[in-house]
Design an enzyme around this catalytic site. Structure first.
Site, PDB file in Angstrom:
ATOM      1  N   HIS A  44      12.245   2.275   1.364  1.00 37.76           N
ATOM      2  CA  HIS A  44      13.022   1.200   1.987  1.00 37.76           C
ATOM      3  C   HIS A  44      14.073   1.726   2.974  1.00 37.76           C
ATOM      4  O   HIS A  44      14.798   0.932   3.568  1.00 37.76           O
ATOM      5  CB  HIS A  44      13.691   0.338   0.919  1.00 37.76           C
ATOM      6  CG  HIS A  44      12.735  -0.387   0.039  1.00 37.76           C
ATOM      7  ND1 HIS A  44      11.839  -1.298   0.518  1.00 37.76           N
ATOM      8  CD2 HIS A  44      12.498  -0.311  -1.299  1.00 37.76           C
ATOM      9  CE1 HIS A  44      11.102  -1.778  -0.489  1.00 37.76           C
ATOM     10  NE2 HIS A  44      11.484  -1.185  -1.604  1.00 37.76           N
ATOM     11  N   ARG A  69      12.496   9.688  -2.158  1.00 36.98           N
ATOM     12  CA  ARG A  69      11.804   8.555  -2.735  1.00 36.98           C
ATOM     13  C   ARG A  69      10.679   8.250  -1.759  1.00 36.98           C
ATOM     14  O   ARG A  69      10.929   7.880  -0.608  1.00 36.98           O
ATOM     15  CB  ARG A  69      12.696   7.345  -2.892  1.00 36.98           C
ATOM     16  CG  ARG A  69      12.043   6.343  -3.879  1.00 36.98           C
ATOM     17  CD  ARG A  69      11.727   4.988  -3.409  1.00 36.98           C
ATOM     18  NE  ARG A  69      12.711   4.293  -2.687  1.00 36.98           N
ATOM     19  CZ  ARG A  69      13.378   3.227  -3.158  1.00 36.98           C
ATOM     20  NH1 ARG A  69      13.158   2.783  -4.373  1.00 36.98           N
ATOM     21  NH2 ARG A  69      14.225   2.599  -2.367  1.00 36.98           N
ATOM     22  N   GLU A 145      10.037  -0.296 -12.752  1.00 34.55           N
ATOM     23  CA  GLU A 145      10.617  -1.436 -12.039  1.00 34.55           C
ATOM     24  C   GLU A 145       9.752  -2.689 -12.128  1.00 34.55           C
ATOM     25  O   GLU A 145       9.909  -3.605 -11.310  1.00 34.55           O
ATOM     26  CB  GLU A 145      10.918  -1.069 -10.576  1.00 34.55           C
ATOM     27  CG  GLU A 145       9.804  -0.374  -9.839  1.00 34.55           C
ATOM     28  CD  GLU A 145      10.240   0.058  -8.415  1.00 34.55           C
ATOM     29  OE1 GLU A 145      11.303  -0.356  -7.931  1.00 34.55           O
ATOM     30  OE2 GLU A 145       9.455   0.794  -7.796  1.00 34.55           O
ATOM     31  N   ASP A 171      13.619  -4.649  -8.067  1.00 31.48           N
ATOM     32  CA  ASP A 171      12.221  -4.973  -8.320  1.00 31.48           C
ATOM     33  C   ASP A 171      12.007  -5.388  -9.770  1.00 31.48           C
ATOM     34  O   ASP A 171      11.206  -6.273 -10.058  1.00 31.48           O
ATOM     35  CB  ASP A 171      11.325  -3.781  -7.956  1.00 31.48           C
ATOM     36  CG  ASP A 171      10.977  -3.768  -6.472  1.00 31.48           C
ATOM     37  OD1 ASP A 171      10.665  -4.854  -5.945  1.00 31.48           O
ATOM     38  OD2 ASP A 171      11.026  -2.701  -5.849  1.00 31.48           O
TER      39      ASP A 171
HETATM   40 MG    MG Z   1      11.838  -0.733  -5.964  1.00 27.87          MG
END
Ligand code: MG
Ligand code: MG
Ligand code: MG
Ligand code: MG
Ligand code: MG
Ligand code: MG
Lengths: 250, 250, 250, 250, 250, 250
Positions: A44, A69, A145, A171
C-alpha cells in the site's frame, strides 16, 4: 546478523519504521530517527521495486534491519526485494498453512525453499557468505488479517520457517464485517487481536502489529507484541503538518 | 486569480506549506492539509525541475497557490517553474536593488521584463488568457537574508514588480556572524528581523518568514508578517517520527 | 572527519573512484571495491543533481569520502551537492585566482564564503555539528586544465581555501593545441603536468590527476601526486566487456 | 530478421552481453562492444519494466538482438517486454513441459499462443509486418536450472515453440545440493551441465549457458553450447575496478 | 461520485481518453481536452505503476473519471491502481465467469470482495468516506476479446459487480483467426462485435469499445456502445505528426 | 556526417521534429515519422538533461540529426547536450554578436572555442574520430527573437561559427509589443520575419523558423527558410485529440 532477530532473542520489542514514501530522503530521515528496523511497503506504499532498492541502499548505513512488506505472496516479488538486501519479509494475506509454506518456499534458497539465486546487492550488503547465511538470517512474518487466517492461526504459526506474524487491523476489521479504523475500538476486532497475540506466543512465534497511535502500540506491547509500527512516514508528515496548520489557525 | 494575492489584498496572513520532498504523494498530502500556498523548494529541497513540475501538477486540484523557491536568481531557472504553472517566486539572496530588478526581469514577459514565452503548462493551468494575465498574477518575493540586503532593504522593496520579501533566518544569522538556528534567539538576529518587517511594511510590500516552530510563526504574525512557513514537509515527518519513537521508548 | 584529509595529513595517496554512471547499483559496486573516495561526475558523467544525491546516499555506508566534480563554478551547483552531504568539490576550469576565490566563496559558509544554509542531508550525514564543522571539513580541488590556468598556477594554489588541484589532461592537451589522449604521451602535455605537480607542491597544496591507466597513475604518484583516479566506472565496464568479447573471439 | 536465429542457422555461437544495470548509458556502452545479442535481466538485474524499455530503445541502433530474461513465466511480464520490441525471451525455472508450453503460450500470438496484441514499440522496431512475423522471429529459451528440469529435459526441449535452453549454473548447483559458484567446479554440477548440452542438442535445440569467466565460456563452447554469456555489465565494472585498485596498491 | 456512472445513468455515451504515454504532461494535455474519463493503460501502454499514480494525480483536477486498464486480472495489480485513486478498472482477457468473479473479488472490499485496505491516495482523492463508498463508486469493465469470452458472454455480463464490458477488437480478431486491424473490416470480427453489444445490453451492462478512428466510434455508438475510445494519446501524436510531415512534403 | 548540413549543402529544406515531451516513446514515435532532424527542447519543453540523453539515445537509430534547443547560452548546458551526442544547438535569445560569439565558444573545442572535453556518448554515437570532427560537424543556430537581435542581425549572422539563425515568433512578437500567436498575423511581426530571412540569406547563413501550422511553414519555405518546425509533439497530440473529441461530439 539481523538486529531484529537479536532483539527478539533477548526478549525485547522491535520498534519498526514504516516507509510508505518513495523518496530516498524520506527514508534517510526515517532511519536517522533510530528505528530498529525500517519496512518498505510495496503493497500500500508508494515505492516500486526499483525505488525500493534505492531505499534499501539509503538506509544501509544505519543500524536498522531493512525489511519489506511485499504486495503479494509471489516468488518474483519476494525474490526481488531479497536480492536487493532486504532482511525481513512481511507478507500480506497469509490465510492458510499453504500460504505460509509458500512464503517460506519463496524466501529461502534450496533445500528449505526455491528462491532463485542472484542476490547482487545481497552480496554487497551481506558479504561474501551471504549465500550460506541468508536462510537463517532473513525473517518471515505472515500477516494475519482475515477471519480465515484466524481459523488457521496455529498451523500458520507452526509452519517451518515462519518467524512471526503481523496483524493488519484494517483488513482484519473488514474481514470481520467492520469498517477499518487506525486505532480499532470495535470489541470483536480488539478481541481478535488479543486472541492472535496469545496464540502466536503459545506457538513460539513473535507477534507484530500495525498501530494507529503510540498509545495503541504501547497497549499491545503490554499484551505481548514484540514488533510494533506506528502508522507511516507519510501519515507522520501529514499529521504533523495538520497539527501545525491547526495551531496557526487558532 | 492568485489566492495569495487575494489574502494579502484582504489584509490576511498566508499560511504556506513548504515542499522539500520530491515525492508527488508527499506534495498531495501537504496540499490536502489546507495550506493557502505550497512552495516547492528548488534551492535546499530535494526536487529537481522535472519533479517540481509533477509536484505542481499534483497540487493543481487544491485551492492552493503553487509557488517555488528557486535555487538562484537566474533567467532559465525562473522561466522553468513559471512555464510549469508556478504562480509565485521566492528568490534567494536578493542583496541589492539590481538583484531585485533582475528578479523582475526574469519573471515578467515584455515589456515589464524579459521572460521568454513558451508556458505550456502555464496555459493548461492558467487558461487561454495566461499570456495577457501572467505579469499581474505572478508574485515575486525577494529573500532578505544578508547584512548587505538589510542595508539595501528600502531600494529592494521599492523595486517595481517586487510584491514582498521573505526572511531567511538561517542565512541572515550566518551573515550577521552567528550560527543558524531554526528558531532564532540571538538578539541581533531577532532585532534584524524586527527591523525588516517594519521597514518592508513601511515600503508597502508584504513580509514573509521561514519559521522553525508554530510559536515562532505566531509571534512574527503578531509583528506584521503576512506570509509564514513552518519548517518543511520533511522536517514535519522526521519531527513526528522522532516524537513517536521517543514516546514508545518512555 | 574526512578520510581524504586524513590520508593527505599522513602524507599518503588517495585512490579515488570516479562515478560516471547514474546508477545507484553501479555506485555501490564501486564503493564496495574500497576506494578512499568516490567522486560523482556532474560535468561529463551521467548523473544529474537528483540522482547524484542518491549516489551519495548509497555510498554513505562505506568508509569513503563522497566527492563531486561539479559542472561549473556556480554557486547553485556547488551548494546543491554540498547540501546533499558531499565532502569534496572538484571544480573544472579554474583558470585564474578569481576563479579560485569564487570556488571558495561558493563552497564555504560565511564568514569564509557565501554558501547558503540548508544542508538537510549534510546534517543527516555529518551530524548535528555540521554547520560548525563544514568549512574545515569540506575539500576544494581546483582543476588545472588550460594554458591560462598554468600561467596563474601559483596564485590559484595560494588562494585561501584551496586544498588541492586536479589535473584534467584532456582539456589541458586541447588547450595546448593537441588532441586529447587517455594516457598523454605528447611531450608538451607531459611536461606541463610535471610542472604543475612540482609547483603545486611548492605552494603547499595537494596535486591530483585523472589517469587513463593504472600505469599512468603509478607513474604520477611517483612524481608527487597524492590523489589519483583511473578513468571511470563506465570505462571500466566497457573495457572489461571488450576484453571478454575479444578473448571469446580469439 | 533476428541476428541470433541467423547465427544459429549457420551453426555459429552467439556471444551475448548481459545487462544487469538499469542505466541506458551502461546499455549503450555494452552494445557498442559488439555482442551479438544483449539480454536485459529483469529477474536478478536492476532494471524494471519501464527502464527495460529504454534499454531496448538505446540498443536499437546496434546490430544486436534485444533479449530479456524475465522474472517469471508470467503472461503480463512476457507480453510487456515483447511489446517493447524484445526479440528473445530467456525464461527462468522451466522445470516441466507444462512450464515450457506456458512460456510458448505467453510469448506467441494466436493461434500458436495467447499473447495479447498491442506492441507499440514492437511495430516501431519491427516494422509494419510485425504482427505477421513476430511468432517466427522471437526466440524462446527455457532455463534449465533445477534437478526437476533435468528429469524433464527431453519433453521440455521437444515442446513446440522452444528454440533453446539456457543453463543457470548457480540455481542448478543449489538444486543439486551445492553452494553456487560463478565457475562451477563441483563434479556433479559440471556433469549435469554436460548432460544438458548433450541431450539438448540431441533434441535439436540450441544450448546456452551463463558463465563466470571467459575460460568457462570457451570450454562450454567446445562442448556444444551456441549461446554464451560472461557474467554481467555490473560484474565487469566491479571486476575491472577491483583489478585497478589492487594494482594501484601493489 | 463517478462521472462515468452518472453519464451511463442518464443514458449517455462516455468519451474516454486513452493514456499510453508515461508523461504527466501528456496526461494533463489529454485531460485538458475534455474527455469524460481517462484510462491509463498498464497493459500495452508505457506507464508503470509508479508513473501511473502520477498520471492519476495530474488528471485529478479535471472533471474526468480516472480509470486504468490493468495488465492482468491480478489482485496486487488491481489493488495498486485502486489505492492510487482510480475509479474504474478495465480488465483484459476476461474469458469466463470465473475470470469475471475474480475481477470483482480483486476490486471490491469485503464483504463483496477481498481487496486489501490501504488506499492512501484513494482517501485524499475520494475523501473520508472512501472506505464506505468505494465498492459502489468504482466501475468494473471486463474485456471481451476472445472466442472463449464470446461463448461465455452472458455469464460474464451477469456476474455480480460487473458494470460493463469493453471490446478489444485486435485480440478478438486474432482469436477468431484474423490479423488485427485498427478499424476492423473483416465480416466475422464485425459480426462478433455486433453480437457482443447486443447481448451485453440485453444483460443490462454497458458496452464499450476501443476504436481506430472517429468514424468507427460513431458507428458503434449508433449500435449501442456507451463508452468509446479513439486510439491513444501516442497514436494521436504520431498521426498528427505524420499528417504534418506529409503535408510539408507535398 | 550531419544530415542537416547535407540537406543545406544541397539547397534543400530541413523538416525538423520538435520534442517537447520527456517520454522516450514519444521521441521514438516522432523520429519514426521521418523528420530530417529532431530537436529536444530544454527551454520550454519537458525533458531535463538526464531524460534528454535518453531521447538522444532513442532516436539514435533513425536517419535524423539529433539537436537541442538549450535553455540558455550557458557553457555547462551546451556542453551537456553535446557530450550526449547532440549534433546541433539552437540557442535562445542571441541578441548581440557577443552572445553569438559566446555560443560558438561554448559549443566548440579549442582552439575555436572552450568546450570542455569528455563526450562519452559523443564518442559512442560519433565514433573514434569524434574529437577531431566535432567542431565541423556540430551546427549552431542562433535564435533571433527580440528587437535587439534584429538590430544586430548582420553581426550575429557573420559571427564565425554561426551556421544559421532560428526565428522565435512568440518572443519576437512580445519584444515588438504584441501578444504571441502560434501563427503570427500582426503586420509588424510578419514584416520582421521577412526582413530576418532576407538579411540572413544575404549574410550566407541558413534561416529557420518555428511555425504554428503547416501552412505557415510552407509560406516561409517559399520565402527562403531552409529549416522549419511545425509546433511540437505535445501540441500535435493535443490537437489531434481535440479534433477527435470534437468530431465525436458533432
Ligand atoms: Mg492488509
Ligand atoms: Mg537562505
Ligand atoms: Mg576537463
Ligand atoms: Mg537462475
Ligand atoms: Mg487486448
Ligand atoms: Mg523564444
Amino acid at each position: 546478523p539481523n538486529k531484529v532477530r537479536e532483539i527478539w532473542a533477548s526478549g525485547g520489542v522491535v520498534k519498526n519504521g514504516w516507509l510508505a514514501l518513495e523518496s530516498t530522503m524520506a527514508a534517510e530521515g526515517m532511519a536517522s530517527v533510530g528505528w530498529d528496523s525500517c519496512t518498505v511497503d510495496l503493497q500500500h506504499g508508494f515505492a516500486d521495486e526499483l525505488s525500493a532498492r534505492q531505499l534499501f541502499q539509503t538506509i544501509g548505513r544505519f543500524d536498522c534491519t531493512p525489511m519489506a512488506r511485499v504486495a503479494w505472496n509471489d516468488p518474483a516479488k519476494i525474490m526481488r526485494v531479497l536480492d536487493d538486501g532486504c532482511y525481513g519479509i512481511i507478507c500480506p494475506m497469509v490465510n492458510t498453512p499453504e500460504d505460509a509454506a509458500m512464503l517460506v518456499k519463496n524466501s529461502k534458497f534450496p533445500p528449505q525453499g526455491e528462491r532463485s539465486y542472484g542476490p547482487q546487492r545481497g552480496l554487497l550488503y551481506g558479504g561474501a557468505d551471504y549465500a550460506a547465511k541468508a536462510n537463517e538470517t532473513i525473517i518471515n512474518m505472515a500477516m494475519i488479517e482475515t477471519r480465515e487466517a484466524m481459523s488457521n492461526l496455529e498451523t500458520i504459526c507452526k509452519t517451518d520457517g515462519i518467524d512471526g506474524i503481523y496483524v493488519g487491523p484494517s483488513d482484519l476489521a473488514l474481514s470481520l464485517g467492520h469498517l477499518p479504523a487506525g486505532v480499532p475500538t470495535n470489541a470483536e476486532v480488539v478481541g481478535a487481536i488479543e486472541e492472535i497475540v496469545r496464540r502466536a506466543r503459545d506457538c513460539g512465534v513473535v507477534a507484530g502489529i500495525h498501530c494507529g497511535s503510540v498509545e495503541m502500540a504501547k497497549d499491545w506491547i503490554g499484551k505481548g507484541f514484540q514488533f510494533v509500527t506506528v502508522y507511516t512516514d507519510f501519515v507522520a508528515m501529514v499529521t504533523k503538518a495538520r497539527e501545525n496548520l491547526t495551531a496557526l489557525n487558532e
